[in-house]
Design a protein around this motif. Structure first.
Motif, mmCIF file in Angstrom:
data_model
loop_
_atom_site.group_PDB
_atom_site.id
_atom_site.type_symbol
_atom_site.label_atom_id
_atom_site.label_comp_id
_atom_site.label_asym_id
_atom_site.label_seq_id
_atom_site.Cartn_x
_atom_site.Cartn_y
_atom_site.Cartn_z
ATOM 1 N N SER A 27 -7.273 18.499 -52.128
ATOM 2 C CA SER A 27 -7.119 17.588 -53.249
ATOM 3 C C SER A 27 -5.910 18.064 -54.046
ATOM 4 C CB SER A 27 -8.384 17.618 -54.115
ATOM 5 O OG SER A 27 -8.184 16.863 -55.279
ATOM 6 N N LEU A 28 -4.982 17.161 -54.276
ATOM 7 C CA LEU A 28 -3.739 17.494 -54.976
ATOM 8 C C LEU A 28 -3.569 16.515 -56.130
ATOM 9 C CD1 LEU A 28 -1.033 19.042 -55.084
ATOM 10 C CD2 LEU A 28 -0.155 17.411 -53.429
ATOM 11 N N ASN A 29 -3.869 16.979 -57.341
ATOM 12 C CA ASN A 29 -3.763 16.135 -58.530
ATOM 13 C C ASN A 29 -4.494 14.801 -58.369
ATOM 14 O OD1 ASN A 29 -2.227 18.040 -59.918
ATOM 15 N ND2 ASN A 29 -0.317 17.249 -59.077
ATOM 16 N N GLY A 30 -5.719 14.856 -57.841
ATOM 17 C CA GLY A 30 -6.530 13.653 -57.716
ATOM 18 C C GLY A 30 -6.305 12.854 -56.445
ATOM 19 N N ILE A 31 -5.420 13.315 -55.568
ATOM 20 C CA ILE A 31 -5.164 12.634 -54.294
ATOM 21 C C ILE A 31 -5.702 13.520 -53.173
ATOM 22 C CG2 ILE A 31 -3.379 11.812 -52.708
ATOM 23 C CD1 ILE A 31 -1.617 11.348 -55.199
ATOM 24 N N ILE A 32 -6.501 12.941 -52.275
ATOM 25 C CA ILE A 32 -7.023 13.686 -51.136
ATOM 26 C C ILE A 32 -6.032 13.575 -49.983
ATOM 27 C CG2 ILE A 32 -8.897 13.875 -49.440
ATOM 28 C CD1 ILE A 32 -9.925 14.537 -52.151
ATOM 29 N N ILE A 33 -5.652 14.713 -49.422
ATOM 30 C CA ILE A 33 -4.789 14.749 -48.245
ATOM 31 C C ILE A 33 -5.635 15.298 -47.100
ATOM 32 C CG2 ILE A 33 -2.699 15.690 -47.213
ATOM 33 C CD1 ILE A 33 -1.570 15.925 -50.082
ATOM 34 N N LYS A 34 -5.855 14.459 -46.082
ATOM 35 C CA LYS A 34 -6.725 14.817 -44.967
ATOM 36 C C LYS A 34 -5.892 15.207 -43.752
ATOM 37 C CE LYS A 34 -10.468 12.214 -44.490
ATOM 38 N NZ LYS A 34 -11.617 12.887 -45.047
ATOM 39 N N GLY A 35 -6.422 16.149 -42.984
ATOM 40 C CA GLY A 35 -5.827 16.435 -41.683
ATOM 41 C C GLY A 35 -4.864 17.602 -41.619
ATOM 42 N N LEU A 36 -4.864 18.500 -42.619
ATOM 43 C CA LEU A 36 -4.097 19.719 -42.453
ATOM 44 C C LEU A 36 -4.776 20.528 -41.372
ATOM 45 C CD1 LEU A 36 -3.626 18.873 -45.587
ATOM 46 C CD2 LEU A 36 -2.653 21.133 -45.734
ATOM 47 N N ARG A 37 -4.017 21.336 -40.655
ATOM 48 C CA ARG A 37 -4.567 22.105 -39.542
ATOM 49 C C ARG A 37 -4.253 23.583 -39.712
ATOM 50 N NH1 ARG A 37 -0.973 20.890 -35.906
ATOM 51 N NH2 ARG A 37 0.214 19.852 -37.517
ATOM 52 N N VAL A 38 -5.229 24.434 -39.402
ATOM 53 C CA VAL A 38 -4.979 25.872 -39.291
ATOM 54 C C VAL A 38 -4.792 26.136 -37.804
ATOM 55 C CG1 VAL A 38 -5.890 28.199 -39.637
ATOM 56 C CG2 VAL A 38 -6.359 26.411 -41.330
ATOM 57 N N VAL A 39 -3.624 26.689 -37.457
ATOM 58 C CA VAL A 39 -3.253 26.871 -36.059
ATOM 59 C C VAL A 39 -2.894 28.334 -35.824
ATOM 60 C CG1 VAL A 39 -1.642 26.144 -34.251
ATOM 61 C CG2 VAL A 39 -2.339 24.513 -36.008
ATOM 62 N N GLY A 40 -3.329 28.867 -34.693
ATOM 63 C CA GLY A 40 -2.949 30.226 -34.295
ATOM 64 C C GLY A 40 -1.659 30.169 -33.508
ATOM 65 N N GLY A 41 -0.585 30.691 -34.106
ATOM 66 C CA GLY A 41 0.716 30.701 -33.440
ATOM 67 C C GLY A 41 1.049 32.092 -32.925
ATOM 68 N N THR A 42 2.237 32.252 -32.384
ATOM 69 C CA THR A 42 2.644 33.547 -31.833
ATOM 70 C C THR A 42 2.800 34.606 -32.922
ATOM 71 O OG1 THR A 42 4.950 32.837 -31.891
ATOM 72 C CG2 THR A 42 3.776 32.561 -29.807
ATOM 73 N N ASN A 43 3.080 34.179 -34.161
ATOM 74 C CA ASN A 43 3.236 35.122 -35.276
ATOM 75 C C ASN A 43 2.040 35.109 -36.214
ATOM 76 O OD1 ASN A 43 5.830 35.871 -34.403
ATOM 77 N ND2 ASN A 43 6.747 34.137 -35.449
ATOM 78 N N GLY A 44 0.890 34.639 -35.743
ATOM 79 C CA GLY A 44 -0.305 34.596 -36.580
ATOM 80 C C GLY A 44 -0.645 33.177 -36.990
ATOM 81 N N LEU A 45 -1.590 33.075 -37.915
ATOM 82 C CA LEU A 45 -2.056 31.762 -38.367
ATOM 83 C C LEU A 45 -1.019 31.076 -39.243
ATOM 84 C CD1 LEU A 45 -5.736 32.605 -39.349
ATOM 85 C CD2 LEU A 45 -4.952 31.436 -37.293
ATOM 86 N N PHE A 46 -0.943 29.754 -39.128
ATOM 87 C CA PHE A 46 -0.110 28.965 -40.038
ATOM 88 C C PHE A 46 -0.799 27.641 -40.308
ATOM 89 C CE2 PHE A 46 1.378 27.570 -35.895
ATOM 90 C CZ PHE A 46 1.593 26.211 -36.061
ATOM 91 N N VAL A 47 -0.342 26.952 -41.346
ATOM 92 C CA VAL A 47 -0.902 25.663 -41.741
ATOM 93 C C VAL A 47 0.053 24.561 -41.302
ATOM 94 C CG1 VAL A 47 -1.628 24.224 -43.686
ATOM 95 C CG2 VAL A 47 -2.115 26.678 -43.697
ATOM 96 N N GLY A 48 -0.471 23.634 -40.503
ATOM 97 C CA GLY A 48 0.297 22.476 -40.068
ATOM 98 C C GLY A 48 -0.056 21.274 -40.930
ATOM 99 N N MET A 49 0.928 20.505 -41.265
ATOM 100 C CA MET A 49 0.717 19.310 -42.083
ATOM 101 C C MET A 49 0.117 18.187 -41.238
ATOM 102 S SD MET A 49 1.560 19.843 -45.186
ATOM 103 C CE MET A 49 1.362 21.593 -45.381
ATOM 104 N N PRO A 50 -0.491 17.191 -41.889
ATOM 105 C CA PRO A 50 -1.013 16.036 -41.140
ATOM 106 C C PRO A 50 0.117 15.362 -40.361
ATOM 107 C CG PRO A 50 -1.762 15.986 -43.411
ATOM 108 C CD PRO A 50 -0.743 17.074 -43.319
ATOM 109 N N ARG A 51 -0.220 14.815 -39.203
ATOM 110 C CA ARG A 51 0.815 14.198 -38.364
ATOM 111 C C ARG A 51 0.246 13.029 -37.592
ATOM 112 N NH1 ARG A 51 1.515 18.427 -33.363
ATOM 113 N NH2 ARG A 51 -0.669 18.406 -32.752
ATOM 114 N N HIS A 52 1.144 12.221 -37.052
ATOM 115 C CA HIS A 52 0.739 11.092 -36.212
ATOM 116 C C HIS A 52 1.646 11.054 -34.987
ATOM 117 C CE1 HIS A 52 4.174 9.269 -38.252
ATOM 118 N NE2 HIS A 52 4.223 8.424 -37.243
ATOM 119 N N GLN A 53 1.154 10.422 -33.933
ATOM 120 C CA GLN A 53 1.932 10.324 -32.707
ATOM 121 C C GLN A 53 2.720 9.022 -32.711
ATOM 122 O OE1 GLN A 53 -0.369 10.584 -29.093
ATOM 123 N NE2 GLN A 53 1.363 11.435 -27.971
#
Length: 84
Positions: A27-53
């Motif tokens: 939740s960011l200032n009253g707006i819900i942002i859905k679909g962030l991802r926690v991903v295990g990369g080669t340098n550790g965990l990172f947060v990926g933003m929502p995306r579409h194909q």
């Protein structure tokens, strides 16, 4: 921006050996942002933003943090919540 303006609204952890570790909604200032991802990369965990194909089969982010500071604030918050 206030420190408490960004909050975790939901975290769904995924079991198994996949690189995808969790889906997170914030939740960011009253707006819900859905679909962030926690991903295990080669340098550790990172947060990926929502995306579409796209029609070309490639993946495109749908959310872009305006500054590096906001990106870091979101990443720090999401990774701390994931590791709890």
């Amino acid at each position: 921006m206030e420190d408490n303006a960004i909050q975790i609204s939901r975290i769904y952890k995924i079991d198994g050996e996949s690189k995808l570790k969790a889906f997170v909604d914030i939740s960011l200032n009253g707006i819900i942002i859905k679909g962030l991802r926690v991903v295990g990369g080669t340098n550790g965990l990172f947060v990926g933003m929502p995306r579409h194909q796209g029609k070309d089969g490639r993946w495109y982010n749908t959310i872009y943090p305006a500054t590096k500071e906001i990106q870091k604030q979101i990443s720090d918050l999401v990774l701390a919540a994931y590791e709890e």
